[in-house]
Scaffold this motif. Structure first.
Motif, PDB file in Angstrom:
ATOM      1  N   ARG A 170       3.498   9.320 -13.846  1.00 41.51           N
ATOM      2  CA  ARG A 170       2.202   9.968 -14.102  1.00 41.51           C
ATOM      3  C   ARG A 170       1.254   9.035 -14.863  1.00 41.51           C
ATOM      4  O   ARG A 170       0.054   9.017 -14.594  1.00 41.51           O
ATOM      5  N   PHE A 216      -2.034   9.122 -12.742  1.00 35.38           N
ATOM      6  CA  PHE A 216      -3.057  10.081 -13.158  1.00 35.38           C
ATOM      7  C   PHE A 216      -4.383   9.429 -13.562  1.00 35.38           C
ATOM      8  O   PHE A 216      -5.454   9.977 -13.226  1.00 35.38           O
ATOM      9  N   VAL A 259      -4.086  18.780  -9.860  1.00 35.29           N
ATOM     10  CA  VAL A 259      -2.658  18.422  -9.822  1.00 35.29           C
ATOM     11  C   VAL A 259      -1.804  19.670 -10.022  1.00 35.29           C
ATOM     12  O   VAL A 259      -0.805  19.872  -9.320  1.00 35.29           O
TER      13      VAL A 259
END
Length: 197
Positions: A125, A129, A157
């Protein structure tokens, strides 16, 4: 070692590591066993990865790279952000629900020290992200979505992944088919734009 040969060797090592994790779990995995299965020298593994935790981190990064690389390319070329988002949903789900990602999540969940979970968060992540947030910043800048971008990205998400990842890791459900993943991605996008469009 040439780049292509090294990439092939890394792929063999990754395949060996995933096979051994499936058989013995992460705790039963050893660098020696991986080197034997991959027909690579133990010295090569230690030189490239440092230790078992470094190998785990490399597996995560390698798995996340398929999404990160596609996003980087779209962001650099300034592709239409809405189209990039439509492409990203199924790609991200495909990566997160792949057998490799499930194996990594199972290993992290079984680690009482939480070390693997922290590595998973940082190299998974933590790498992907911020790129998703950049895409959402483009969507906000073009007036396609209302901001703040990072909040909208987190919402998307959540809508996209839901509890599928953990349910697959625990064996509660089989990994959804590509068609199911595509439908989920379309639904997440539609809900996002109802809420933030």
């Amino acid at each position: 070692m040439r780049a292509q040969a090294k990439e092939q060797r890394e792929d063999q090592i990754a395949q060996a590591a995933y096979a051994l994790m499936a058989e013995k779990g992460f705790q039963g995995l050893s660098m020696l066993a991986v080197s034997k299965r991959a027909k690579a020298s133990n010295e090569t593994l230690y030189r490239w990865y440092g230790d078992k935790l470094g190998l785990f981190q490399a597996l995560i990064s390698r798995n996340a790279a398929q999404v990160a690389d596609a996003l980087d390319e779209a962001l650099e070329q300034r592709d239409d952000p809405r189209q990039t988002l439509q492409n990203l949903g199924p790609t991200l789900l495909g990566m997160l629900l792949s057998p490799r990602a499930i194996a990594l999540n199972r290993a992290a969940a079984a680690d009482a020290s939480n070390t693997l979970g922290q590595v998973l968060a940082k190299s998974g992540r933590g790498e992907v992200f911020p790129r998703i947030s950049t895409l959402f910043q483009q969507l906000v800048e073009t007036g396609t979505l209302t901001g703040p971008a990072e909040t909208a990205a987190a919402l998307w998400v959540d809508l996209l992944v839901g509890d599928w990842q953990i349910r697959c890791a625990t064996g509660a459900i089989d990994p959804p088919t590509p068609a199911q993943q595509q439908a989920r991605a379309q639904s997440a996008e539609a809900l996002l734009f109802q809420l933030r469009g």
